[in-house]
Structures are given as C-alpha cells and as structure tokens.
Design a protein around this motif. Structure first.
Motif, PDB file in Angstrom:
ATOM      1  N   PHE A   1      15.228   3.671  11.924  1.00 54.92           N
ATOM      2  CA  PHE A   1      13.900   4.479  12.165  1.00 54.92           C
ATOM      3  C   PHE A   1      13.713   4.877  13.673  1.00 54.92           C
ATOM      4  O   PHE A   1      14.302   4.349  14.513  1.00 54.92           O
ATOM      5  N   TYR A   2      13.060   5.872  13.715  1.00 56.68           N
ATOM      6  CA  TYR A   2      12.994   6.538  15.015  1.00 56.68           C
ATOM      7  C   TYR A   2      11.800   7.550  15.103  1.00 56.68           C
ATOM      8  O   TYR A   2      11.297   8.005  13.961  1.00 56.68           O
ATOM      9  N   SER A   3      11.479   8.019  16.255  1.00 56.03           N
ATOM     10  CA  SER A   3      10.497   9.042  16.022  1.00 56.03           C
ATOM     11  C   SER A   3      10.981  10.147  17.496  1.00 56.03           C
ATOM     12  O   SER A   3      11.732   9.529  18.260  1.00 56.03           O
TER      13      SER A   3
ATOM     14  N   ASP B   1       9.185  13.884  19.635  1.00 54.19           N
ATOM     15  CA  ASP B   1       8.462  15.007  19.476  1.00 54.19           C
ATOM     16  C   ASP B   1       9.243  16.357  19.861  1.00 54.19           C
ATOM     17  O   ASP B   1      10.151  16.392  20.679  1.00 54.19           O
ATOM     18  N   LEU B   2       9.025  17.406  18.948  1.00 50.65           N
ATOM     19  CA  LEU B   2       9.507  18.594  18.964  1.00 50.65           C
ATOM     20  C   LEU B   2       8.361  19.633  18.974  1.00 50.65           C
ATOM     21  O   LEU B   2       7.762  19.853  18.001  1.00 50.65           O
ATOM     22  N   GLY B   3       8.046  20.243  20.203  1.00 49.40           N
ATOM     23  CA  GLY B   3       6.945  21.092  20.326  1.00 49.40           C
ATOM     24  C   GLY B   3       5.775  20.262  19.862  1.00 49.40           C
ATOM     25  O   GLY B   3       5.564  19.139  20.683  1.00 49.40           O
ATOM     26  N   PRO B   4       4.699  20.686  19.180  1.00 46.50           N
ATOM     27  CA  PRO B   4       3.595  20.017  18.928  1.00 46.50           C
ATOM     28  C   PRO B   4       3.724  19.126  17.747  1.00 46.50           C
ATOM     29  O   PRO B   4       2.726  18.265  17.510  1.00 46.50           O
ATOM     30  N   VAL B   5       4.749  18.808  17.205  1.00 42.05           N
ATOM     31  CA  VAL B   5       5.006  18.226  15.971  1.00 42.05           C
ATOM     32  C   VAL B   5       5.728  16.644  16.548  1.00 42.05           C
ATOM     33  O   VAL B   5       6.675  16.702  17.165  1.00 42.05           O
ATOM     34  N   HIS B   6       5.003  15.589  15.982  1.00 46.72           N
ATOM     35  CA  HIS B   6       5.566  14.288  16.220  1.00 46.72           C
ATOM     36  C   HIS B   6       6.236  13.880  14.882  1.00 46.72           C
ATOM     37  O   HIS B   6       5.769  13.756  13.801  1.00 46.72           O
ATOM     38  N   TRP B   7       7.537  13.982  14.909  1.00 44.08           N
ATOM     39  CA  TRP B   7       8.667  13.385  13.717  1.00 44.08           C
ATOM     40  C   TRP B   7       8.950  12.003  13.670  1.00 44.08           C
ATOM     41  O   TRP B   7       9.096  11.446  14.629  1.00 44.08           O
TER      42      TRP B   7
ATOM     43  N   ASN C   1       3.434   1.277  13.614  1.00 43.51           N
ATOM     44  CA  ASN C   1       2.131   1.017  14.084  1.00 43.51           C
ATOM     45  C   ASN C   1       1.984   1.218  15.368  1.00 43.51           C
ATOM     46  O   ASN C   1       0.987   1.954  15.840  1.00 43.51           O
ATOM     47  N   ALA C   2       2.926   0.685  16.551  1.00 42.39           N
ATOM     48  CA  ALA C   2       2.927   0.845  17.917  1.00 42.39           C
ATOM     49  C   ALA C   2       3.090   2.254  18.138  1.00 42.39           C
ATOM     50  O   ALA C   2       2.564   2.952  19.122  1.00 42.39           O
ATOM     51  N   ASP C   3       4.104   3.218  17.273  1.00 43.24           N
ATOM     52  CA  ASP C   3       4.431   4.379  17.812  1.00 43.24           C
ATOM     53  C   ASP C   3       3.340   5.176  17.358  1.00 43.24           C
ATOM     54  O   ASP C   3       2.872   6.204  18.231  1.00 43.24           O
ATOM     55  N   LEU C   4       2.642   4.933  16.425  1.00 42.80           N
ATOM     56  CA  LEU C   4       1.269   5.915  16.107  1.00 42.80           C
ATOM     57  C   LEU C   4       0.151   5.835  16.998  1.00 42.80           C
ATOM     58  O   LEU C   4      -0.353   6.842  17.127  1.00 42.80           O
ATOM     59  N   LYS C   5       0.129   4.375  17.437  1.00 44.76           N
ATOM     60  CA  LYS C   5      -1.062   4.330  18.568  1.00 44.76           C
ATOM     61  C   LYS C   5      -0.810   4.978  19.593  1.00 44.76           C
ATOM     62  O   LYS C   5      -1.669   5.401  20.091  1.00 44.76           O
ATOM     63  N   VAL C   6       0.420   5.120  20.052  1.00 49.10           N
ATOM     64  CA  VAL C   6       0.808   5.547  21.339  1.00 49.10           C
ATOM     65  C   VAL C   6       0.469   7.457  21.235  1.00 49.10           C
ATOM     66  O   VAL C   6       0.023   7.783  22.026  1.00 49.10           O
ATOM     67  N   ARG C   7       1.065   7.615  19.955  1.00 51.49           N
ATOM     68  CA  ARG C   7       0.527   9.117  19.498  1.00 51.49           C
ATOM     69  C   ARG C   7      -0.638   9.649  19.513  1.00 51.49           C
ATOM     70  O   ARG C   7      -1.186  10.535  20.244  1.00 51.49           O
TER      71      ARG C   7
ATOM     72  N   ARG D   1      -3.082   8.237  21.123  1.00 53.42           N
ATOM     73  CA  ARG D   1      -3.777   8.052  22.625  1.00 53.42           C
ATOM     74  C   ARG D   1      -3.223   9.394  23.205  1.00 53.42           C
ATOM     75  O   ARG D   1      -4.138   9.948  23.903  1.00 53.42           O
ATOM     76  N   ARG D   2      -2.109   9.798  23.283  1.00 59.75           N
ATOM     77  CA  ARG D   2      -1.651  11.138  23.766  1.00 59.75           C
ATOM     78  C   ARG D   2      -2.312  12.348  23.198  1.00 59.75           C
ATOM     79  O   ARG D   2      -2.643  13.236  23.841  1.00 59.75           O
ATOM     80  N   SER D   3      -2.769  12.313  21.815  1.00 62.78           N
ATOM     81  CA  SER D   3      -3.414  13.432  21.109  1.00 62.78           C
ATOM     82  C   SER D   3      -4.873  13.385  21.674  1.00 62.78           C
ATOM     83  O   SER D   3      -5.496  14.399  21.798  1.00 62.78           O
ATOM     84  N   ASN D   4      -5.456  12.163  21.875  1.00 67.04           N
ATOM     85  CA  ASN D   4      -6.843  12.084  22.322  1.00 67.04           C
ATOM     86  C   ASN D   4      -7.051  12.489  23.760  1.00 67.04           C
ATOM     87  O   ASN D   4      -7.972  12.847  24.290  1.00 67.04           O
ATOM     88  N   ASP D   5      -5.898  12.356  24.594  1.00 71.17           N
ATOM     89  CA  ASP D   5      -6.014  12.661  26.152  1.00 71.17           C
ATOM     90  C   ASP D   5      -5.635  14.227  26.388  1.00 71.17           C
ATOM     91  O   ASP D   5      -6.084  14.662  27.311  1.00 71.17           O
ATOM     92  N   ALA D   6      -5.116  14.838  25.210  1.00 66.86           N
ATOM     93  CA  ALA D   6      -4.960  16.197  25.477  1.00 66.86           C
ATOM     94  C   ALA D   6      -6.220  17.158  25.173  1.00 66.86           C
ATOM     95  O   ALA D   6      -7.137  16.764  25.035  1.00 66.86           O
TER      96      ALA D   6
END
Length: 83
Positions: free
Chosen positions: A33-35, A37-43, A70-76, A78-83
C-alpha cells in the motif's frame, strides 16, 4: 505502479513481490500500500490481499493498512484545506 494479487502469494507473506517491486515509501517497509501525488491528483494503492490471507498471515496487516490510510487521507485533507 503495482499492487500484489493472489498470484504473488509465495507462501512467505509475499516476500518475492516485496523484493522485486519498489513503490513509494509508506513508513512500514511494505509495498502493498502506498500513495503519491501527481499533479493535482493524490493516488492511493491498497492491497485487498490482506483480507484473503488473514487466516494465513494474521490481521495485523489489515489494521496497519487501515490506520495508514486514515493518516494519509488526514494529511491530504489538511494540505487541500491549506491551499
């Protein structure tokens, strides 16, 4: 990018798959399992094999992947909300 399937089960917790394919680091020395970012998409790549082999390998991998997601999506978020 790859995710292990049932044909990669070698009876040793997918060790052959682990050694042959290197995916983005997830903090667990595990490429099931992994994630990234490529451009605006979080894979996100997740393994459903943990559920099929839970009796053979235990449920720890299921919970590790779940908690990581759960942790990965929380970080994502936060990043989306900060943008």
């Amino acid at each position: 990018m790859v995710i292990a399937g049932n044909h990669e089960n070698d009876g040793k917790n997918f060790s052959n798959f682990q050694e042959r394919f290197w995916m983005p680091h997830n903090g667990f020395n595990d490429n099931h399992f992994y994630s990234f970012d490529l451009g605006p998409v979080h894979w996100v790549g997740l393994s459903s094999e943990f559920y099929g082999y839970d009796r053979e390998y235990g449920k720890e991998s299921i919970w590790t992947q779940y908690n990581w997601l759960n942790a990965d999506l929380k970080v994502r978020r936060r990043r989306s909300n900060d943008a």
